[in-house]
Write a protein that holds these residues in place. Structure first.
Motif, PDB file in Angstrom:
ATOM      1  N   GLU A 333       0.820  -1.112  -0.088  1.00  0.00           N
ATOM      2  CA  GLU A 333      -0.006   0.084   0.008  1.00  0.00           C
ATOM      3  C   GLU A 333       0.788   1.340  -0.192  1.00  0.00           C
ATOM      4  N   THR A 334       1.766   1.338   0.844  1.00  0.00           N
ATOM      5  CA  THR A 334       2.573   2.592   1.071  1.00  0.00           C
ATOM      6  C   THR A 334       3.444   3.007  -0.157  1.00  0.00           C
ATOM      7  N   SER A 337       1.067   3.934  -3.189  1.00  0.00           N
ATOM      8  CA  SER A 337       0.640   5.214  -2.983  1.00  0.00           C
ATOM      9  C   SER A 337       1.681   6.251  -3.213  1.00  0.00           C
ATOM     10  N   ALA A 338       2.895   6.271  -2.912  1.00  0.00           N
ATOM     11  CA  ALA A 338       3.909   7.081  -3.343  1.00  0.00           C
ATOM     12  C   ALA A 338       3.917   7.120  -4.890  1.00  0.00           C
ATOM     13  N   MET A 339       4.173   5.921  -5.477  1.00  0.00           N
ATOM     14  CA  MET A 339       4.249   5.853  -6.889  1.00  0.00           C
ATOM     15  C   MET A 339       3.083   6.625  -7.631  1.00  0.00           C
ATOM     16  N   PHE A 481      14.211   0.464   0.556  1.00  0.00           N
ATOM     17  CA  PHE A 481      13.705  -0.433  -0.251  1.00  0.00           C
ATOM     18  C   PHE A 481      12.382   0.276  -0.909  1.00  0.00           C
ATOM     19  N   ALA A 482      11.739   0.922  -0.302  1.00  0.00           N
ATOM     20  CA  ALA A 482      10.718   2.007  -0.808  1.00  0.00           C
ATOM     21  C   ALA A 482      11.222   2.869  -1.863  1.00  0.00           C
ATOM     22  N   ASN A 517      -6.665   4.681   3.641  1.00  0.00           N
ATOM     23  CA  ASN A 517      -5.605   4.964   2.661  1.00  0.00           C
ATOM     24  C   ASN A 517      -5.751   6.506   1.835  1.00  0.00           C
ATOM     25  N   LEU A 518      -4.695   6.800   1.393  1.00  0.00           N
ATOM     26  CA  LEU A 518      -4.837   7.866   0.532  1.00  0.00           C
ATOM     27  C   LEU A 518      -5.150   7.274  -0.911  1.00  0.00           C
ATOM     28  N   LYS A 519      -6.304   7.903  -1.109  1.00  0.00           N
ATOM     29  CA  LYS A 519      -6.809   7.392  -2.596  1.00  0.00           C
ATOM     30  C   LYS A 519      -7.659   8.619  -3.087  1.00  0.00           C
TER      31      LYS A 519
END
Length: 532
Positions: A333-334, A337-339, A481-482, A517-519
């Motif tokens: 998820e995180t 979201s960033a991508m 990693f992210a 979530n950010l959506k």
């Protein structure tokens, strides 16, 4: 009948006295807070989906602009929202031992595979697990995983090109949240579990379905989170779990079967399962987290001494399964979201996209088409773009901590006549979203401006006002990693695909209220065509 009325009256009086005492805690110390609704506290607008979580915390943050910290009532439980940057620094670093743990969100006895992961472990167990896992997330380990990410990127590009070529318009409109979620899913399948999955082709594969269910925090789960945090004893009695048995059993069998197969066939693959197996044997050791002086970028966080300690503790298979699961859920998820928000900003800011594409082409030319860990870390403008996307759209809206021993927060403002003592078991919230969008720290904060992170400007960023991966010893262990995954995906996509707004692109962005979530409401739509 009269006796019944008397008892009702007595109960009402007792409830009134109880709530009066509960809701006077902040007032007694001059701590500013919004007026609570009986039993619901300050949660009314969030509970009835009248606003997104970002609006909820932003409203609290802006209501009292000159306070060091303010009060919040989660139902009848008091929590403190910290606004003062120096106090935030003390809580996360200097006096970290007073705020060592996250609040309970999942009971480890009810949900052992989710409740015993690194995020929810407490006290010495958390320290030991952090030290055990920390060597798995150094830059040298990420370098070994980069080829897996690149292979997933090739799959994505080939599928997108086919769709574009088969379209009648030479372009396709893509919900990039769906695209990046599937990319992140396939990266984790490869980097963590050694599986080859193509979620853009096999859209309903089990790995994707289970991951989506495990990492999508619905309104129901938001309510469960607050219920567990505020009424832990009741939730324990009710034995309510966050995740279905299907999801739990899927990941349990996947991890244990993979470990057993590798053990029996002596298979070595430099992925997360292998690192967990090495950690169980005590063979992982911490090393310098830089490669030839190159780190993962401005947003990367440093490992504290807590994570560099040597630990001889023996972990169970269940403990290792729990770590594999949180790695999956967090990465699914995180990172997506960033991508997805980075792609949105590149679509609506073509000037930024052009500069980034020029840097990508320059990197290809300079390295003869070679694409490795060092080259991606040396891309200055790429790091600026990703850093700014994480400022404007941080995956974590805030950091939560629970007070583990009574702590003096000082006075909330200059007019208070006594210090506020936060007691053991009470919650602290550090509002990343609000700090990142505070004009005191970032002029014109709602503008997407990568130049904030240029060599000439980054020194203007006040320490502890940029926290996409948290702060202090309990920061995000997977920041490298992210960041690597996000940069690889953006690099490969912009190499071949031009991104622009579509008719369905949300301008301005409005966030969905039905998820934690950010959506973007209506989807993260952009238009993609093959780059000339």
């Amino acid at each position: 009948m009269l006796l019944l009325w008397i008892w009702c009256l007595v109960l009402l009086v007792v409830l009134w006295l109880y709530l009066r005492r509960k809701y006077s805690q902040f007032s007694d110390y001059g701590v500013r807070h919004l007026r609570p609704v009986p039993l619901l506290g300050n949660m009314t607008r969030l509970l009835f989906r009248m606003e997104h979580s970002t609006d909820f915390i932003d409203r609290m943050y802006k209501a009292f602009p000159n306070e060091r910290f303010i009060g919040l009532y989660e139902f009848v439980s008091p929590a403190v929202i910290v606004k003062d940057i120096e106090l935030l620094k003390k809580i996360t670093v200097k006096d970290f031992e007073h705020f060592l743990d996250h609040r309970a969100m999942i009971d480890e006895k009810t949900d052992p595979f989710f409740g015993r992961n690194l995020f929810f472990l407490k006290g010495q167990e958390w320290k030991d697990m952090r030290s055990t896992l920390s060597p798995a997330f150094t830059s040298s380990k990420m370098r070994l995983m980069l080829p897996f990410m690149v292979n997933v990127g090739h799959q994505m590009i080939e599928t997108l090109k086919k769709k574009i070529k088969n379209s009648k318009t030479n372009y396709v409109d893509v919900d990039c949240k769906d695209l990046t979620t599937r990319f992140a899913n396939d990266v984790i399948a490869s980097c963590a579990f050694g599986l080859k999955v193509d979620s853009l082709v096999e859209e309903n594969n089990d790995f994707y379905k289970m991951g989506k269910e495990a990492s999508t925090f619905t309104f129901k789960q938001l309510l469960l989170f607050f219920a567990v945090a505020n009424f832990p004893k009741i939730m324990k009695i009710l034995n309510i779990t966050f995740f279905s048995d299907t999801v739990t059993n899927f990941f349990k069998h996947l991890v244990l079967n993979t470990m057993n197969e590798r053990e029996s066939h002596q298979i070595i693959r430099p992925d997360m399962i292998h690192l967990l197996m090495e950690a169980k044997k005590g063979k992982l050791t911490h090393e310098d987290n830089t490669i030839n002086g190159a780190d993962a970028g401005f947003a990367a966080v440093e490992e504290s001494n807590v994570g560099k300690n040597n630990v001889n503790r023996v972990w169970t298979d269940d403990d290792l399964v729990a770590q594999a699961i949180i790695f999956f859920v967090a990465g699914f998820e995180t990172v997506s979201s960033a991508m997805s928000f980075t792609l949105h900003e590149l679509a609506v800011n073509p000037d930024v996209q052009d500069v980034l594409v020029a840097e990508i082409r320059e990197n290809e030319k300079k390295n003869g088409g070679k694409f490795d860990y060092n080259s991606i870390q040396n891309m200055v403008y790429m790091d600026m773009v990703v850093s700014e996307a994480l400022r404007l759209w941080p995956a974590a809206l805030g950091l939560d901590r629970v007070c583990t021993k009574d702590y003096n927060l000082g006075r909330a403002n200059d007019k208070c006549d006594k210090d506020y003592i936060i007691h053991k078991g009470e919650g602290i919230f550090l509002p990343i979203w609000c700090i990142h969008r505070d004009p005191r720290y970032y002029p014109n904060p709602n503008k997407f401006d990568p130049e904030r992170f240029s060599e000439e400007n980054r020194h203007r960023i006040q320490p502890f006002t940029y926290l996409p991966f948290g702060a202090g010893p309990r920061n995000c262990i997977g920041s490298r990693f992210a960041l690597c995954e996000v940069k690889v995906m953006i690099y490969q996509l912009l190499q071949h695909i031009e991104i622009s707004p579509s008719d369905k692109t949300a301008i301005p962005v409005k966030l969905c209220k039905n998820t934690f979530n950010l959506k973007i409401e209506g989807g993260h739509w952009v238009r993609m065509k093959i780059r000339e």
